[in-house]
Design a protein around this motif. Structure first.
Motif, PDB file in Angstrom:
ATOM      1  N   ILE B 333       0.845  -1.192   0.000  1.00  0.00           N
ATOM      2  CA  ILE B 333       0.000   0.000   0.000  1.00  0.00           C
ATOM      3  C   ILE B 333       0.883   1.245   0.000  1.00  0.00           C
ATOM      4  CG2 ILE B 333      -1.504   1.393   1.482  1.00  0.00           C
ATOM      5  CD1 ILE B 333      -2.877  -1.225   2.288  1.00  0.00           C
ATOM      6  N   VAL B 334       1.901   1.226   0.858  1.00  0.00           N
ATOM      7  CA  VAL B 334       2.775   2.395   0.962  1.00  0.00           C
ATOM      8  C   VAL B 334       3.578   2.584  -0.321  1.00  0.00           C
ATOM      9  CG1 VAL B 334       4.674   3.412   2.249  1.00  0.00           C
ATOM     10  CG2 VAL B 334       2.912   2.173   3.451  1.00  0.00           C
ATOM     11  N   VAL B 335       4.124   1.493  -0.843  1.00  0.00           N
ATOM     12  CA  VAL B 335       4.976   1.598  -2.030  1.00  0.00           C
ATOM     13  C   VAL B 335       4.148   1.970  -3.250  1.00  0.00           C
ATOM     14  CG1 VAL B 335       6.483   0.311  -3.565  1.00  0.00           C
ATOM     15  CG2 VAL B 335       6.671   0.015  -1.111  1.00  0.00           C
ATOM     16  N   LEU B 336       3.000   1.301  -3.398  1.00  0.00           N
ATOM     17  CA  LEU B 336       2.145   1.560  -4.556  1.00  0.00           C
ATOM     18  C   LEU B 336       1.587   2.974  -4.508  1.00  0.00           C
ATOM     19  CD1 LEU B 336       0.908  -0.440  -6.822  1.00  0.00           C
ATOM     20  CD2 LEU B 336      -1.186  -0.131  -5.562  1.00  0.00           C
ATOM     21  N   GLY B 337       1.170   3.399  -3.345  1.00  0.00           N
ATOM     22  CA  GLY B 337       0.544   4.713  -3.218  1.00  0.00           C
ATOM     23  C   GLY B 337       1.541   5.833  -3.411  1.00  0.00           C
ATOM     24  N   GLY B 338       2.731   5.629  -2.948  1.00  0.00           N
ATOM     25  CA  GLY B 338       3.739   6.684  -3.039  1.00  0.00           C
ATOM     26  C   GLY B 338       4.342   6.917  -1.679  1.00  0.00           C
ATOM     27  N   MET B 339       5.622   6.574  -1.568  1.00  0.00           N
ATOM     28  CA  MET B 339       6.267   6.659  -0.261  1.00  0.00           C
ATOM     29  C   MET B 339       6.300   8.099   0.233  1.00  0.00           C
ATOM     30  SD  MET B 339       8.834   3.810   0.367  1.00  0.00           S
ATOM     31  CE  MET B 339      10.093   3.408  -0.789  1.00  0.00           C
ATOM     32  N   LEU B 343      -1.747  11.293   0.747  1.00  0.00           N
ATOM     33  CA  LEU B 343      -2.843  11.030  -0.178  1.00  0.00           C
ATOM     34  C   LEU B 343      -2.584   9.758  -0.969  1.00  0.00           C
ATOM     35  CD1 LEU B 343      -5.460  12.071  -1.349  1.00  0.00           C
ATOM     36  CD2 LEU B 343      -4.151  13.323  -3.038  1.00  0.00           C
ATOM     37  N   GLY B 344      -1.351   9.568  -1.376  1.00  0.00           N
ATOM     38  CA  GLY B 344      -0.985   8.378  -2.133  1.00  0.00           C
ATOM     39  C   GLY B 344      -1.261   7.115  -1.342  1.00  0.00           C
ATOM     40  N   VAL B 345      -0.892   7.124  -0.068  1.00  0.00           N
ATOM     41  CA  VAL B 345      -1.097   5.942   0.765  1.00  0.00           C
ATOM     42  C   VAL B 345      -2.585   5.646   0.908  1.00  0.00           C
ATOM     43  CG1 VAL B 345      -0.839   5.053   3.102  1.00  0.00           C
ATOM     44  CG2 VAL B 345       1.070   6.171   1.987  1.00  0.00           C
ATOM     45  N   ILE B 346      -3.390   6.695   1.059  1.00  0.00           N
ATOM     46  CA  ILE B 346      -4.843   6.479   1.193  1.00  0.00           C
ATOM     47  C   ILE B 346      -5.390   5.834  -0.072  1.00  0.00           C
ATOM     48  CG2 ILE B 346      -7.048   7.643   1.488  1.00  0.00           C
ATOM     49  CD1 ILE B 346      -5.515   9.774   3.101  1.00  0.00           C
ATOM     50  N   LEU B 347      -4.994   6.378  -1.214  1.00  0.00           N
ATOM     51  CA  LEU B 347      -5.436   5.810  -2.487  1.00  0.00           C
ATOM     52  C   LEU B 347      -4.965   4.371  -2.628  1.00  0.00           C
ATOM     53  CD1 LEU B 347      -5.015   8.468  -5.301  1.00  0.00           C
ATOM     54  CD2 LEU B 347      -7.039   7.171  -4.684  1.00  0.00           C
ATOM     55  N   GLY B 348      -3.708   4.155  -2.277  1.00  0.00           N
ATOM     56  CA  GLY B 348      -3.142   2.816  -2.375  1.00  0.00           C
ATOM     57  C   GLY B 348      -3.944   1.821  -1.553  1.00  0.00           C
ATOM     58  N   ALA B 349      -4.329   2.225  -0.346  1.00  0.00           N
ATOM     59  CA  ALA B 349      -5.097   1.332   0.520  1.00  0.00           C
ATOM     60  C   ALA B 349      -6.436   0.999  -0.113  1.00  0.00           C
ATOM     61  CB  ALA B 349      -5.304   1.979   1.886  1.00  0.00           C
ATOM     62  N   PRO B 382       7.998   4.524 -10.296  1.00  0.00           N
ATOM     63  CA  PRO B 382       8.645   4.050  -9.069  1.00  0.00           C
ATOM     64  C   PRO B 382       8.350   4.938  -7.863  1.00  0.00           C
ATOM     65  CG  PRO B 382      10.255   4.883 -10.635  1.00  0.00           C
ATOM     66  CD  PRO B 382       8.957   4.831 -11.338  1.00  0.00           C
ATOM     67  N   GLN B 383       7.933   6.149  -8.106  1.00  0.00           N
ATOM     68  CA  GLN B 383       7.651   7.027  -6.967  1.00  0.00           C
ATOM     69  C   GLN B 383       6.242   6.826  -6.420  1.00  0.00           C
ATOM     70  OE1 GLN B 383       7.518   7.707 -10.114  1.00  0.00           O
ATOM     71  NE2 GLN B 383       6.983   9.799 -10.586  1.00  0.00           N
ATOM     72  N   GLY B 384       5.466   5.886  -7.016  1.00  0.00           N
ATOM     73  CA  GLY B 384       4.124   5.614  -6.515  1.00  0.00           C
ATOM     74  C   GLY B 384       3.062   6.368  -7.297  1.00  0.00           C
ATOM     75  N   ILE B 385       1.801   6.086  -6.973  1.00  0.00           N
ATOM     76  CA  ILE B 385       0.701   6.717  -7.706  1.00  0.00           C
ATOM     77  C   ILE B 385       0.804   8.228  -7.573  1.00  0.00           C
ATOM     78  CG2 ILE B 385      -1.792   6.989  -7.851  1.00  0.00           C
ATOM     79  CD1 ILE B 385      -2.067   4.207  -6.672  1.00  0.00           C
ATOM     80  N   ILE B 386       0.993   8.683  -6.371  1.00  0.00           N
ATOM     81  CA  ILE B 386       1.122  10.117  -6.141  1.00  0.00           C
ATOM     82  C   ILE B 386       2.442  10.359  -5.449  1.00  0.00           C
ATOM     83  CG2 ILE B 386       0.213  12.068  -4.857  1.00  0.00           C
ATOM     84  CD1 ILE B 386      -2.537  10.968  -5.396  1.00  0.00           C
ATOM     85  N   SER B 387       3.344  11.008  -6.141  1.00  0.00           N
ATOM     86  CA  SER B 387       4.635  11.233  -5.517  1.00  0.00           C
ATOM     87  C   SER B 387       4.503  12.386  -4.529  1.00  0.00           C
ATOM     88  CB  SER B 387       5.696  11.537  -6.562  1.00  0.00           C
ATOM     89  OG  SER B 387       5.302  12.652  -7.304  1.00  0.00           O
ATOM     90  N   ASN B 388       5.448  12.409  -3.646  1.00  0.00           N
ATOM     91  CA  ASN B 388       5.401  13.370  -2.552  1.00  0.00           C
ATOM     92  C   ASN B 388       5.371  14.805  -3.077  1.00  0.00           C
ATOM     93  OD1 ASN B 388       5.339  14.087   0.024  1.00  0.00           O
ATOM     94  ND2 ASN B 388       7.371  13.319   0.536  1.00  0.00           N
ATOM     95  N   LEU B 389       4.432  15.573  -2.562  1.00  0.00           N
ATOM     96  CA  LEU B 389       4.369  16.967  -2.983  1.00  0.00           C
ATOM     97  C   LEU B 389       5.481  17.738  -2.305  1.00  0.00           C
ATOM     98  CD1 LEU B 389       0.548  17.578  -2.681  1.00  0.00           C
ATOM     99  CD2 LEU B 389       1.850  17.061  -4.713  1.00  0.00           C
ATOM    100  N   ARG B 390       6.039  18.685  -3.036  1.00  0.00           N
ATOM    101  CA  ARG B 390       7.094  19.443  -2.379  1.00  0.00           C
ATOM    102  C   ARG B 390       6.493  20.524  -1.498  1.00  0.00           C
ATOM    103  NH1 ARG B 390      10.048  21.831  -7.629  1.00  0.00           N
ATOM    104  NH2 ARG B 390       8.785  20.422  -8.800  1.00  0.00           N
ATOM    105  N   GLN B 391       7.071  20.638  -0.354  1.00  0.00           N
ATOM    106  CA  GLN B 391       6.581  21.607   0.619  1.00  0.00           C
ATOM    107  C   GLN B 391       7.181  22.974   0.286  1.00  0.00           C
ATOM    108  OE1 GLN B 391       4.616  21.211   3.176  1.00  0.00           O
ATOM    109  NE2 GLN B 391       5.013  22.958   4.470  1.00  0.00           N
ATOM    110  N   THR B 392       6.351  23.987   0.212  1.00  0.00           N
ATOM    111  CA  THR B 392       6.897  25.328   0.001  1.00  0.00           C
ATOM    112  C   THR B 392       6.635  26.165   1.243  1.00  0.00           C
ATOM    113  OG1 THR B 392       4.845  25.898  -1.087  1.00  0.00           O
ATOM    114  CG2 THR B 392       6.705  25.381  -2.508  1.00  0.00           C
TER     115      THR B 392
END
Lengths: 266, 405
Positions: B333-339, B343-349, B382-392
């Motif tokens: 779930i974590v890998v597929l969704g996006g480490m 949001l990625g993890v939720i979608l992955g689950a 490889p970064q998952g469904i949703i890759s980590n958003l960059r924090q500004t």
């Protein structure tokens, strides 16, 4: 001699063995307030090992590393963990750039503020006023540091996307974020083009003069070393073979021999 | 383009050749005749041609993206840009929350039950995301913490008659403690060694629970665990399912809130820095031991808490619920969704738990599809469904001062 200056770092007879190999052999060295000292020597002379001992990555076999912070008692650094050494005010950069590639440029510098701030887990979850203010302070002081090294335009880029010279400068900014009084730079000019090296020259002087941070640097770029640093220490095969002003080093036959090889009769 | 078509054609012919004896010829030994199934050959040819072409198309697209990225161009997808738009995010959140709240009123108990298990995995994924996604510490035995939580509630309920609401935080804290217990021996490990030790930890938990009968009642498990009480009232099965559903929604929101805050805090940054480069991290004055332990402890906290809920939902637990398979699913779930991406993890689950649930007809192929999905993900995203958003960050009042330096 103008030895009135406060002694910040004092290394006495530092020795580091890796099994049967003596990488650093009783090297002594001092860095005073306001100095830009340089440690030079051929490849494999043990300069980086020396740095790693001082910053706590290795535990030296023998010798003393003493830190004399101004107005505070002397601390012996032997065997301390790297994060403790940094907390005491001694920051470093790395020979092969070690940034946090998937963090933004600003975040990289913000990491440097970690040991000077203290919001814990629970306060981070509650995010009370104090924490928010601290966060804002971290952001602003980090941003100011980026301005100092001229990277403010890249603040929200991933650090892996920066050009090489900028990555080196970011490493310096990150080290400065830990509020050091002594900065150890491991080959800051490696891989830079002449223009970038000239900029670096300026930057190092600026750090030394404006921020009042003493600097000890390892460098192969002789032009840069001779230009900005005094004193210079020379190492070869783990031993210190010379120390002195740039002119003394240039004229020292041992140093010439170390770099160019022994003179032979033709 | 033409090159791709040609290549795909060759692949397709090769597949036809390879599968010819299997798919086309069938020897009927009874009647001593050979049946030629030419239609199968056509299907094989078509399918392999289309799949091969799709594969090549995706690969070239990915390479084009890489080229754009190297030139410093925009590489964020439209979805990514949309997600970075704050007002859209709030609207989307509102709609989702509303949908989540009316869900049990619209659908039946069965659907709610499925949704509860999906939400349980959302919390588990978010918890594991702390140690794997943020801190970069691979954990193959995460389900043990889930089990610790479930068993804490089951045992406390069985022996001391403690209720659900008191045990919920207790389960989390016990999970936390076990996280620290696991954390200490692995402070110095990384990579493969870390994976092996955590895997072992998961196994040990299950074996201990199976064999320490005087404590855990062995493989027969613990039954008749109390469901959550609603101000002392007894609820019917349907009502209590809806009630647990709402508890779960609240728990998910709580988890998202806390993990999001942690992620964007000083601690969260230290975790990410540790994931990126341990030596640089420690040289920047970050205490490695403390950071690692806190990542494990906080990751385990959520598993412990949701474990309590799991026990109260099923009213029966035994060690068979806490196998390595569960750990693998949570990790997927974590890998597929996006480490690192919440949001990625939720979608992955939701994808990994709901899809198999609604596609029961294909349940035999579940693991096959699972593996294929993983391989495809690793190649194309490889970064998952949703890759980590960059924090500004906002630097107020600083822009003007830049000219002075």
């Amino acid at each position: 001699m103008a030895d009135k200056k406060h002694k910040l770092l004092e290394v006495k007879g530092l020795t580091m063995d890796f099994g049967g190999l003596r990488a650093v052999d009783s090297v002594s060295l001092e860095v005073h307030e306001g100095e830009i000292a340089a440690l030079i020597g051929p490849n494999g002379a043990g300069k980086t090992t020396f740095f790693n001992c001082v910053t706590g990555i290795y535990n030296p076999t023998k010798g003393d590393i003493l830190l004399h912070p101004k107005g505070l008692e002397t601390r012996r650094l032997n065997g301390l963990k790297p994060n403790k050494v940094t907390e005491m005010g001694l920051a470093r950069t790395f020979q092969n750039i070690r940034l946090f590639p998937d963090m933004t440029v600003l975040e990289n510098v913000m990491i440097g503020r970690h040991c000077r701030t203290k919001a814990g887990i629970f306060r981070a979850i509650l995010r009370d006023k104090g924490v928010r203010e601290e966060e804002q302070l971290i952001v602003e002081s980090s941003y100011q540091l980026l301005e100092k090294v001229g990277l403010e335009d890249f603040a929200n880029e991933f650090s892996k996307n920066l050009p090489y010279g900028a990555q080196r400068r970011l490493e310096i900014a990150r080290a400065m974020a830990t509020d050091p009084f002594l900065l150890l730079l491991d080959e800051p000019a490696a891989g830079m083009n002449p223009q970038e090296t000239a900029d670096l020259d300026q930057l190092i002087r600026k750090i030394s003069e404006e921020e009042k941070i003493a600097i000890l640097l390892i460098e192969h770029d002789m032009k840069l070393v001779m230009h900005i640093s005094n004193p210079i220490y020379v190492m070869e095969y783990g031993k210190k073979i010379a120390e002195g002003s740039p002119q003394e080093i240039k004229d020292n036959p041992k140093v010439v021999e170390a770099y160019l090889g022994e003179e032979t009769d033709a | 383009m033409l090159q791709n078509l040609k290549q795909s054609l060759i692949v397709s012919l090769w597949f036809v050749f390879l599968t010819f004896p299997l798919m086309v010829i069938r020897v009927n030994t009874m009647d001593q005749v050979v049946v030629w199934r030419w239609m199968n050959m056509l299907w094989v040819a078509l399918a392999s041609f289309i799949l091969s072409y799709l594969w090549r198309y995706m690969l070239t697209r990915q390479q084009m993206r890489k080229a754009v990225a190297e030139e410093g161009g925009e590489t964020r997808s439209k979805l990514q840009l949309l997600l970075e738009d704050m007002s859209f995010r709030y609207k989307a959140m509102g709609v989702l929350l509303l949908a989540a709240l009316i869900f049990p009123q619209v659908f039946d108990t069965y659907q709610s039950t499925i949704m509860i298990s999906a939400l349980i995995y959302v919390v588990l994924g978010l918890g594991l995301n702390i140690s794997v996604g943020l801190a970069g510490l691979l954990d193959l035995g995460y389900v043990a913490f889930f089990g610790v939580g479930a068993y804490s509630y089951a045992l406390l309920n069985h022996h001391f008659d403690l209720g659900f609401w008191i045990t919920l935080p207790i389960g989390g804290i016990i999970g936390c403690l076990f996280g620290v217990v696991l954390g200490f021996p692995i402070l110095r490990l990384r990579g493969d060694y870390l994976a092996i030790v955590t895997l072992g930890f998961g196994m040990i938990f299950k074996v201990v629970m199976e064999n320490w009968s005087s404590l855990s009642f062995g493989p027969s498990g613990i039954a008749n665990i109390d469901k959550p009480s609603f101000f002392g009232m007894d609820l019917s099965l349907a009502d209590s399912t809806i009630y647990i559903y709402y508890i779960m929604i609240a728990l998910v929101i709580f988890t998202i809130l806390v993990t999001n805050r942690l992620k964007n805090s000083r601690i969260g940054r230290a975790w990410i820095a540790m994931r990126e480069d341990e030596i640089a991290c420690v040289a920047m004055g970050i205490d490695m031991a403390r950071t690692k332990l806190s990542a494990y402890a906080l990751g385990a906290f959520w598993a412990g808490m949701v474990g309590v809920l799991f026990a109260s939902k099923t009213t029966f637990i035994n060690p068979a619920s806490f196998t390595f398979m569960e750990s693998a699913i949570i990790l997927s779930i974590v890998v597929l969704g996006g480490m690192g991406s919440i949001l990625g993890v939720i979608l992955g689950a939701f994808i990994l738990i709901l899809l198999p649930e609604y596609m029961r007809a294909f349940s035999e192929y579940r693991m096959l599809a699972f593996g294929a999905a993983m391989v495809i993900m690793m190649i194309f995203r490889p970064q998952g469904i949703i890759s980590n958003l960059r924090q500004t960050y906002q630097y107020k009042g600083l822009k003007g001062k830049t000219n002075n330096g």
